[in-house]
Scaffold this motif. Structure first.
Motif, PDB file in Angstrom:
ATOM      1  N   PRO A  32       0.840  -1.207   0.000  1.00  0.00           N
ATOM      2  CA  PRO A  32       0.000   0.000   0.000  1.00  0.00           C
ATOM      3  C   PRO A  32       0.868   1.247   0.000  1.00  0.00           C
ATOM      4  N   GLN A  34       2.042   5.049   0.918  1.00  0.00           N
ATOM      5  CA  GLN A  34       2.087   5.709   2.211  1.00  0.00           C
ATOM      6  C   GLN A  34       0.786   6.451   2.481  1.00  0.00           C
ATOM      7  N   GLY A  35       0.209   6.191   3.650  1.00  0.00           N
ATOM      8  CA  GLY A  35      -1.044   6.821   4.013  1.00  0.00           C
ATOM      9  C   GLY A  35      -2.277   6.035   3.593  1.00  0.00           C
ATOM     10  N   GLN A  36      -2.102   5.011   2.745  1.00  0.00           N
ATOM     11  CA  GLN A  36      -3.237   4.205   2.327  1.00  0.00           C
ATOM     12  C   GLN A  36      -3.685   3.312   3.476  1.00  0.00           C
ATOM     13  N   GLN A  37      -4.972   3.269   3.735  1.00  0.00           N
ATOM     14  CA  GLN A  37      -5.496   2.494   4.849  1.00  0.00           C
ATOM     15  C   GLN A  37      -5.822   1.082   4.410  1.00  0.00           C
ATOM     16  N   PRO A  38      -5.555   0.075   5.272  1.00  0.00           N
ATOM     17  CA  PRO A  38      -5.927  -1.298   4.937  1.00  0.00           C
ATOM     18  C   PRO A  38      -7.428  -1.447   4.894  1.00  0.00           C
ATOM     19  N   SER A  39      -7.880  -2.438   4.154  1.00  0.00           N
ATOM     20  CA  SER A  39      -9.312  -2.698   4.054  1.00  0.00           C
ATOM     21  C   SER A  39      -9.783  -3.488   5.265  1.00  0.00           C
ATOM     22  N   ARG A  67     -12.073   8.294  14.251  1.00  0.00           N
ATOM     23  CA  ARG A  67     -11.147   7.266  13.749  1.00  0.00           C
ATOM     24  C   ARG A  67     -11.153   6.034  14.651  1.00  0.00           C
ATOM     25  N   THR A  68     -11.206   6.253  15.963  1.00  0.00           N
ATOM     26  CA  THR A  68     -11.300   5.113  16.879  1.00  0.00           C
ATOM     27  C   THR A  68     -12.594   4.355  16.653  1.00  0.00           C
ATOM     28  N   GLU A  70     -14.255   4.108  13.901  1.00  0.00           N
ATOM     29  CA  GLU A  70     -14.137   3.364  12.649  1.00  0.00           C
ATOM     30  C   GLU A  70     -13.323   2.090  12.834  1.00  0.00           C
ATOM     31  N   LEU A  71     -12.158   2.213  13.444  1.00  0.00           N
ATOM     32  CA  LEU A  71     -11.305   1.042  13.657  1.00  0.00           C
ATOM     33  C   LEU A  71     -11.994   0.020  14.554  1.00  0.00           C
ATOM     34  N   PHE A  75     -13.165  -2.867  12.022  1.00  0.00           N
ATOM     35  CA  PHE A  75     -12.047  -3.806  12.054  1.00  0.00           C
ATOM     36  C   PHE A  75     -12.166  -4.777  13.234  1.00  0.00           C
TER      37      PHE A  75
END
Length: 253
Positions: A32, A34-39, A67-68, A70-71, A75
């Protein structure tokens, strides 16, 4: 002969360097940027699914950043659901059970998948409850729930202090809960990891997740600050609905 040997060595080194550069370039294309977030994880087919949040990711900013949220939801919770479905794949009878019944009957679950179902089923039940009771603006309960708090937990001030102390007493990862009996009686409990009161035949009215992933991006090691702020995003209307459902035998998770 010496000149040819040197030329061969140079050509070999050049080929090796070119091969390394090509390999590195291919590797970079596969990584990925730099800065790309995992799916988020893909959830295996099965009886359980990830519930949608009943509000936006930023609805709990008074205590938990977007952000917390979302994760935590997309995830962590998704991983519990995925792992639970995988554990139930070859156990259709248990897959047909509602989640609360499954967690109340862990002793009947085959030993080879019991731990996986305990951990991931508990995580699924706990988080489903957790999302439901937030998205509000704090305050205090009303009606029969407030009467129960005054009767069983010493009033709101005492209740908050005792509940916060319970959350702070959890060593490592776990939860603080308020359990509710069908009689309406309330009690404070703690559980390690993703254990749930359902395992003891009890229902969770509400609960706070004190795993570090629930608060670390904003609070780091300051669990007490997180626990204090969490009251500002409680939805007492929803918690009141859960209380009524529990007293009528309708509360599931």
């Amino acid at each position: 002969m010496l000149i040819l040997s040197r030329r061969s060595a140079l050509l070999g080194a050049g080929a090796a360097l070119l091969s390394a550069r090509v390999g590195f370039a291919q590797q970079q294309q596969q990584q990925p940027s730099q800065g790309q977030q995992p799916s988020p994880p893909q959830i295996a087919p099965g009886p359980h699914s990830l519930p949608d949040l009943p509000y936006g990711l930023d609805a709990n900013e008074a205590a938990i950043d977007a952000r917390t949220m979302e994760l935590h939801h997309r995830f962590h919770h998704a991983t519990y659901v995925n792992n639970l479905n995988n554990a139930l794949r070859e156990h259709e009878a248990f897959g047909r059970m509602p989640l609360d019944e499954l967690m109340m009957n862990l002793s009947r679950v085959p030993e080879n998948v019991r731990t996986a179902i305990r951990n991931n089923g508990g995580g699924h039940a706990n988080h489903t409850m957790f999302w439901e009771i937030m998205g509000g603006r704090g305050g205090e309960p009303t009606g029969r729930l407030l009467e129960a708090v005054n009767r069983d937990l010493g009033g709101m001030g005492e209740f908050r202090n005792r509940f916060n102390q319970a959350c702070m007493s959890v060593f490592g990862s776990g939860w603080g809960f308020v359990t509710v009996a069908q009689s309406g009686q309330l009690a404070i409990a703690t559980k390690p990891n993703q254990d749930t009161p359902l395992m003891d035949g009890q229902r969770a009215l509400m609960g706070n997740d004190v795993w570090e992933h629930a608060y670390y991006l904003r609070y780091q090691n300051r669990r007490q600050e997180y626990v204090n702020n969490w009251w500002n995003v409680l939805n007492w209307e929803k918690i009141g609905e859960r209380f009524t459902a529990a007293t009528e035998g309708r509360l599931r998770v």
